[in-house]
Design a protein around this motif. Structure first.
Motif, PDB file in Angstrom:
ATOM      1  N   PRO A   1       0.792  -1.233   0.000  1.00  0.00           N
ATOM      2  CA  PRO A   1       0.000   0.000   0.000  1.00  0.00           C
ATOM      3  C   PRO A   1       0.823   1.281   0.000  1.00  0.00           C
ATOM      4  N   GLU A   2       2.095   1.203   0.349  1.00  0.00           N
ATOM      5  CA  GLU A   2       2.928   2.404   0.386  1.00  0.00           C
ATOM      6  C   GLU A   2       3.279   2.934  -1.002  1.00  0.00           C
ATOM      7  N   PHE A   3       3.063   2.138  -2.045  1.00  0.00           N
ATOM      8  CA  PHE A   3       3.420   2.567  -3.393  1.00  0.00           C
ATOM      9  C   PHE A   3       2.245   3.237  -4.099  1.00  0.00           C
ATOM     10  N   ASP A   4       2.569   4.274  -4.861  1.00  0.00           N
ATOM     11  CA  ASP A   4       1.597   4.876  -5.767  1.00  0.00           C
ATOM     12  C   ASP A   4       1.326   3.912  -6.933  1.00  0.00           C
ATOM     13  N   THR A   5       0.375   4.272  -7.777  1.00  0.00           N
ATOM     14  CA  THR A   5       0.050   3.459  -8.945  1.00  0.00           C
ATOM     15  C   THR A   5       1.274   3.314  -9.846  1.00  0.00           C
ATOM     16  N   PRO A   6       1.662   2.092 -10.180  1.00  0.00           N
ATOM     17  CA  PRO A   6       2.851   1.905 -11.022  1.00  0.00           C
ATOM     18  C   PRO A   6       2.638   2.365 -12.458  1.00  0.00           C
ATOM     19  N   GLU A   7       3.730   2.831 -13.053  1.00  0.00           N
ATOM     20  CA  GLU A   7       3.731   3.213 -14.458  1.00  0.00           C
ATOM     21  C   GLU A   7       4.463   2.153 -15.268  1.00  0.00           C
ATOM     22  N   VAL A   8       4.125   2.075 -16.557  1.00  0.00           N
ATOM     23  CA  VAL A   8       4.661   1.013 -17.416  1.00  0.00           C
ATOM     24  C   VAL A   8       5.204   1.613 -18.702  1.00  0.00           C
ATOM     25  N   ILE A   9       6.349   1.108 -19.129  1.00  0.00           N
ATOM     26  CA  ILE A   9       6.908   1.437 -20.447  1.00  0.00           C
ATOM     27  C   ILE A   9       7.072   0.140 -21.225  1.00  0.00           C
ATOM     28  N   VAL A  10       6.577   0.118 -22.443  1.00  0.00           N
ATOM     29  CA  VAL A  10       6.694  -1.059 -23.311  1.00  0.00           C
ATOM     30  C   VAL A  10       7.317  -0.614 -24.631  1.00  0.00           C
ATOM     31  N   GLN A  11       8.471  -1.161 -24.944  1.00  0.00           N
ATOM     32  CA  GLN A  11       9.126  -0.904 -26.219  1.00  0.00           C
ATOM     33  C   GLN A  11       9.451  -2.245 -26.856  1.00  0.00           C
ATOM     34  N   GLN A  12       8.653  -2.639 -27.844  1.00  0.00           N
ATOM     35  CA  GLN A  12       8.853  -3.918 -28.500  1.00  0.00           C
ATOM     36  C   GLN A  12       9.461  -3.725 -29.886  1.00  0.00           C
ATOM     37  N   PRO A  13      10.303  -4.653 -30.320  1.00  0.00           N
ATOM     38  CA  PRO A  13      10.940  -4.518 -31.631  1.00  0.00           C
ATOM     39  C   PRO A  13       9.926  -4.542 -32.756  1.00  0.00           C
ATOM     40  N   GLU A  14      10.195  -3.763 -33.786  1.00  0.00           N
ATOM     41  CA  GLU A  14       9.302  -3.698 -34.938  1.00  0.00           C
ATOM     42  C   GLU A  14       9.697  -4.681 -36.032  1.00  0.00           C
ATOM     43  N   THR A  15      10.776  -5.388 -35.837  1.00  0.00           N
ATOM     44  CA  THR A  15      11.233  -6.352 -36.824  1.00  0.00           C
ATOM     45  C   THR A  15      10.217  -7.480 -36.987  1.00  0.00           C
ATOM     46  N   PRO A  16       9.825  -7.837 -38.207  1.00  0.00           N
ATOM     47  CA  PRO A  16       8.880  -8.951 -38.405  1.00  0.00           C
ATOM     48  C   PRO A  16       9.386 -10.230 -37.755  1.00  0.00           C
ATOM     49  N   ASN A  17       8.456 -11.042 -37.277  1.00  0.00           N
ATOM     50  CA  ASN A  17       8.823 -12.252 -36.544  1.00  0.00           C
ATOM     51  C   ASN A  17       9.700 -13.200 -37.362  1.00  0.00           C
ATOM     52  N   PHE A  18       9.422 -13.311 -38.665  1.00  0.00           N
ATOM     53  CA  PHE A  18      10.207 -14.274 -39.450  1.00  0.00           C
ATOM     54  C   PHE A  18      11.660 -13.830 -39.580  1.00  0.00           C
ATOM     55  N   LEU A  19      11.903 -12.498 -39.598  1.00  0.00           N
ATOM     56  CA  LEU A  19      13.282 -12.023 -39.620  1.00  0.00           C
ATOM     57  C   LEU A  19      13.959 -12.240 -38.276  1.00  0.00           C
ATOM     58  N   GLN A  20      13.189 -12.063 -37.184  1.00  0.00           N
ATOM     59  CA  GLN A  20      13.751 -12.329 -35.862  1.00  0.00           C
ATOM     60  C   GLN A  20      14.153 -13.792 -35.738  1.00  0.00           C
ATOM     61  N   MET A  21      13.348 -14.686 -36.293  1.00  0.00           N
ATOM     62  CA  MET A  21      13.657 -16.111 -36.227  1.00  0.00           C
ATOM     63  C   MET A  21      14.946 -16.422 -36.977  1.00  0.00           C
ATOM     64  N   LEU A  22      15.238 -15.623 -37.999  1.00  0.00           N
ATOM     65  CA  LEU A  22      16.471 -15.810 -38.767  1.00  0.00           C
ATOM     66  C   LEU A  22      17.649 -15.066 -38.147  1.00  0.00           C
ATOM     67  N   GLY A  23      17.385 -14.388 -37.027  1.00  0.00           N
ATOM     68  CA  GLY A  23      18.444 -13.647 -36.354  1.00  0.00           C
ATOM     69  C   GLY A  23      18.809 -12.369 -37.064  1.00  0.00           C
ATOM     70  N   MET A  24      17.882 -11.785 -37.809  1.00  0.00           N
ATOM     71  CA  MET A  24      18.165 -10.586 -38.595  1.00  0.00           C
ATOM     72  C   MET A  24      17.420  -9.391 -38.004  1.00  0.00           C
ATOM     73  N   GLY A  25      18.175  -8.410 -37.545  1.00  0.00           N
ATOM     74  CA  GLY A  25      17.600  -7.159 -37.075  1.00  0.00           C
ATOM     75  C   GLY A  25      16.800  -7.260 -35.802  1.00  0.00           C
ATOM     76  N   ALA A  26      16.923  -8.369 -35.079  1.00  0.00           N
ATOM     77  CA  ALA A  26      16.154  -8.525 -33.853  1.00  0.00           C
ATOM     78  C   ALA A  26      16.709  -7.638 -32.740  1.00  0.00           C
ATOM     79  N   LYS A  27      15.819  -7.063 -31.956  1.00  0.00           N
ATOM     80  CA  LYS A  27      16.193  -6.277 -30.794  1.00  0.00           C
ATOM     81  C   LYS A  27      15.449  -6.808 -29.578  1.00  0.00           C
ATOM     82  N   ASP A  28      16.094  -6.692 -28.434  1.00  0.00           N
ATOM     83  CA  ASP A  28      15.440  -7.123 -27.211  1.00  0.00           C
ATOM     84  C   ASP A  28      14.288  -6.182 -26.874  1.00  0.00           C
ATOM     85  N   PRO A  29      13.128  -6.698 -26.517  1.00  0.00           N
ATOM     86  CA  PRO A  29      12.070  -5.821 -26.026  1.00  0.00           C
ATOM     87  C   PRO A  29      12.490  -5.203 -24.690  1.00  0.00           C
TER      88      PRO A  29
END
Length: 218
Positions: free
Chosen positions: A177-205
């Motif tokens: 209860p001592e904490f205020d409402t948490p805030e969230v940041i979401v930054q997900q890679p825009e690289t298409p999934n099939f390129l990520q599977m090939l290890g091309m241009g993938a970035k960590d979310p």
């Protein structure tokens, strides 16, 4: 308690100190994640304040231009912590067997935890401790991606999607209860999934969940 006993289980239930006995001088996430993390710290932290880097290692990813009054480090491997040039002091502790931090009440302006929340078996207790040591309006910042030591992550984290992990982390904050409402940041890679599977241009979310301790009512 938020989690049931079966949700706290790890695939590798051997003593954590054995797993972390050898140093790992790697960052576990890519440069894109690190850049976003440092920018978040730049926005939320203030110079000349007291910081706890919880579950730290050999690097803290703090903005190089920012100076702090004291940076306390915590971790499981002393060689890693010794190499961390930003730490003024550090201590070793297994938070899964001893959940009480050896720190004074309302003594820190910020608590940071990077890509390690998934290993906490009793996160509710740790978040209560974080609230205890934070000053009013102090901030706790938890960041994570989709990488982990799978065998050491708890079941509740392993079996969850990234979205569910965000809600899980929010629930840890909301359980105190001592904490205020948490805030969230979401930054997900825009690289298409099939390129990520090939290890091309993938970035960590990049995911961040953070909250401030409520001010004292006068």
């Amino acid at each position: 308690m938020l989690l049931q006993p079966h949700q706290r289980v790890k695939l590798d239930d051997t003593e954590d100190t054995l797993f972390y006995a050898y140093p790992r001088f790697v960052t576990h996430v890519d440069n894109n994640f690190i850049s976003q993390l440092t920018n978040l710290y730049r926005q939320e932290l203030k110079p000349n304040t007291k910081i706890l880097d919880l579950m730290s290692s050999w690097v803290s990813h703090l903005p190089p231009e920012m100076k702090f009054s004291h940076i306390e480090g915590h971790g499981m491997n002393e060689e890693e912590l010794k190499k961390n040039e930003r730490l003024d002091h550090y201590f070793l502790q297994n938070l899964n067997s001893n959940m009480q931090l050896p720190l004074e009440n309302e003594d820190f302006d910020a608590v940071l935890c990077t890509v390690s929340i998934q290993y906490l078996q009793y996160p509710e207790a740790i978040f209560m401790e974080i609230a205890r040591i934070l000053k009013p309006q102090g901030v706790a910042i938890f960041t994570f991606s989709n990488r982990m030591f799978y065998q050491k992550a708890i079941t509740a984290w392993r079996d969850a999607t990234d979205r569910q992990r965000i809600f899980l982390t929010k629930s840890y904050f909301q359980s105190v209860p001592e904490f205020d409402t948490p805030e969230v940041i979401v930054q997900q890679p825009e690289t298409p999934n099939f390129l990520q599977m090939l290890g091309m241009g993938a970035k960590d979310p990049f995911y961040a969940v953070y909250a401030r301790k409520k001010s004292i009512d006068l």
